[in-house]
Enzyme design. Structure first.
Site, mmCIF file in Angstrom:
data_model
loop_
_atom_site.group_PDB
_atom_site.id
_atom_site.type_symbol
_atom_site.label_atom_id
_atom_site.label_comp_id
_atom_site.label_asym_id
_atom_site.label_seq_id
_atom_site.Cartn_x
_atom_site.Cartn_y
_atom_site.Cartn_z
ATOM 1 C CG HIS A 89 1.323 -9.208 5.084
ATOM 2 N ND1 HIS A 89 0.046 -9.664 4.905
ATOM 3 C CD2 HIS A 89 1.371 -7.995 4.486
ATOM 4 C CE1 HIS A 89 -0.642 -8.761 4.230
ATOM 5 N NE2 HIS A 89 0.147 -7.741 3.960
ATOM 6 C CB THR A 129 -0.942 -0.002 1.228
ATOM 7 O OG1 THR A 129 -1.791 -1.138 1.135
ATOM 8 C CG2 THR A 129 -1.778 1.266 1.291
ATOM 9 C CD GLN A 140 -2.195 -11.567 -3.533
ATOM 10 O OE1 GLN A 140 -1.771 -12.694 -3.319
ATOM 11 N NE2 GLN A 140 -2.804 -10.853 -2.599
ATOM 12 C CB SER A 144 3.026 -6.942 1.352
ATOM 13 O OG SER A 144 2.442 -5.690 1.163
ATOM 14 C CB CYS A 184 -8.585 -4.541 1.789
ATOM 15 S SG CYS A 184 -7.259 -5.498 1.117
ATOM 16 C CG ASN A 208 -6.276 -8.364 -5.026
ATOM 17 O OD1 ASN A 208 -6.095 -7.744 -6.066
ATOM 18 N ND2 ASN A 208 -7.166 -7.986 -4.127
ATOM 19 C CB THR A 243 13.922 5.453 13.132
ATOM 20 O OG1 THR A 243 14.155 6.748 13.693
ATOM 21 C CG2 THR A 243 14.934 4.451 13.679
HETATM 22 N N1 PMP Z 1 -1.846 -5.063 -3.933
HETATM 23 C C1 PMP Z 1 -2.391 -6.285 -3.977
HETATM 24 C C2 PMP Z 1 -2.551 -6.960 -5.309
HETATM 25 C C3 PMP Z 1 -2.796 -6.925 -2.807
HETATM 26 O O1 PMP Z 1 -3.329 -8.147 -2.867
HETATM 27 C C4 PMP Z 1 -2.629 -6.248 -1.572
HETATM 28 C C5 PMP Z 1 -3.074 -6.882 -0.272
HETATM 29 N N2 PMP Z 1 -4.367 -7.403 -0.287
HETATM 30 C C6 PMP Z 1 -2.042 -4.983 -1.582
HETATM 31 C C7 PMP Z 1 -1.664 -4.417 -2.781
HETATM 32 C C8 PMP Z 1 -1.833 -4.210 -0.316
HETATM 33 O O2 PMP Z 1 -0.906 -4.862 0.518
HETATM 34 P P1 PMP Z 1 -0.718 -4.403 2.020
HETATM 35 O O3 PMP Z 1 -2.060 -4.467 2.663
HETATM 36 O O4 PMP Z 1 0.244 -5.397 2.585
HETATM 37 O O5 PMP Z 1 -0.161 -3.026 1.984
#
Ligand code: PMP
Length: 378
Positions: free
Chosen positions: A200, A72, A180, A198, A322, A151, A236
């Protein structure tokens, strides 16, 4: 109750090794990487080692890696950064109707500021309208943003083709949201000038991520302060998180072939099982990533089925995590050309590539029971 987690596109469980790295760096090298004493230098060396590692996986130089809190932030920085930097000549931007809200909402904001944004269509087969891309490109376009893998449906967009068209027809840069795709698709299949992901989603930690920016891409910083991350992201440096990202990426890339083969086997097992259920309409086409399988129940709301599955310990998504708390339809599926009813009834299964077929069997059994109950209630 055995829990089945088919929601890896929302987030994944961190790898133990990633947590070990995070913990070790947090406890032993907690100094500020900008401090000039020996302990600060030690933290800075770890930060730069992590940066070099990430860079090496993408065959980039360390200066081309900007650590972020995730995709994001990366998408916001890349889009606003390029748009504002090039605003004197580039008032036109191009993206697709399938992008994540962290891309689409930034473009909508820029539209309010007077930028013109072209939103490209795609079909049920997940193919982007390349003719529209070609005809929209001109000397006023500064940025094109196309995701590598969607996604919600797993559509794989051909970023190599997009890159070639963009560079042949304009001086625009290509941003690829690869959130993804990293750790799932081969890196050599993704072409980009800027790329976001990302941690995670690949067995890393929430709050970690990176924006890759090729040397010749100019950006305006969006977070001002002490000038960390080459001035692009002041604050930081979270050295433990940045080191954890390098570790997560290393592990995800190392296990990719094995996980991809497992995801493929599970995906085709589930496709097979789902296609035998009358109410099911498969939405992910055969070219989609094996890590995402999306389908709709013709007559039943996705959220009701997902809730009933959740009560049985089976976790799936409706739309993207989301936004799935809002009642509504999936714009990704609707924009592909499906009616609103289907876009409202969509369910997404997503995998890490570690799940086995037995989990697939239990899922199909659970879904069958849920549908039986719903049919009786109807
Ligand atoms: N882009 C895509 C294609 C995603 O699937 C996601 C997470 N669902 C994001 C951006 C955003 O990632 P994050 O919430 O880790 O910032």
């Amino acid at each position: 109750m055995t829990e089945i987690y088919f929601d890896c596109a929302s987030t994944t469980r961190p790898e133990r090794e990633v947590l070990d790295v995070f913990q070790r760096v947090s406890l032993e090298d907690y100094a500020n990487a900008a401090s000039t004493h020996a302990m600060g230098n030690r933290a800075d060396r770890l930060l730069e080692k992590a940066r070099s590692q990430v860079a090496s996986y993408f065959s980039l130089s360390p200066q081309e890696v900007i650590f972020t809190s995730g995709a994001t932030e990366g998408n916001n920085l890349a889009i606003k950064g390029v748009a504002y930097h090039c605003r004197s000549w580039g008032r036109k931007l191009i993206t697709t109707k399938a992008e994540h809200p962290s891309v689409l909402n930034v473009f909508r904001e820029l539209e309010k500021e007077g930028f013109q944004v072209v939103y490209l269509d795609y079909g049920k087969d997940g193919r982007l309208n390349m003719e529209a891309l070609e005809s929209s490109l001109d000397e006023h376009v500064s940025l094109v943003a196309v995701m590598a893998v969607n996604n919600e449906t797993g559509y794989v967009f051909d970023t190599k083709k997009v890159y070639d068209i963009v560079h042949a027809k304009s001086r625009a840069k290509l941003l690829v949201d690869a959130t993804q795709a990293i750790g799932k698709e081969s890196l050599s299949d993704i072409a980009y000038d800027l790329l976001t992901f990302s941690g995670h989603k690949i067995g890393g930690l929430k709050g970690s991520g990176a924006l890759l920016r090729r040397k010749d891409v100019q950006l305006d910083a969006q977070i001002l302060g002490g000038g960390q991350e080459f001035g692009y992201r002041s604050g930081t440096a979270p050295v433990p998180l940045d080191c954890s990202l390098a570790a997560a990426l290393r592990l995800a890339l190392r296990s990719l072939p094995e996980r991809r083969a497992k995801a493929k086997a599970l995906n085709s097992y589930l496709r097979d099982g789902l296609s035998k259920i009358d109410e099911v309409l498969l939405l992910s086409d055969e070219n989609a990533t094996p890590f995402i399988l999306s389908f709709a129940l013709r007559e039943h709301k996705g959220s009701i089925v997902a809730e009933a599955l959740s009560n049985r310990g089976i976790y799936v998504s409706t739309k993207s995590a989301c936004s799935s708390r809002e009642e509504g339809v999936s714009y990704v599926i609707q924009n592909a050309g499906y009616p609103e009813r289907i876009a409202r009834n969509a369910i997404r299964l997503s995998f890490s590539g570690k799940e086995d077929l037995e989990e697939g069997r239990l899922f199909l059994e659970g879904l069958g029971q849920v549908l039986d109950r719903i049919r009786k209630e109807d």
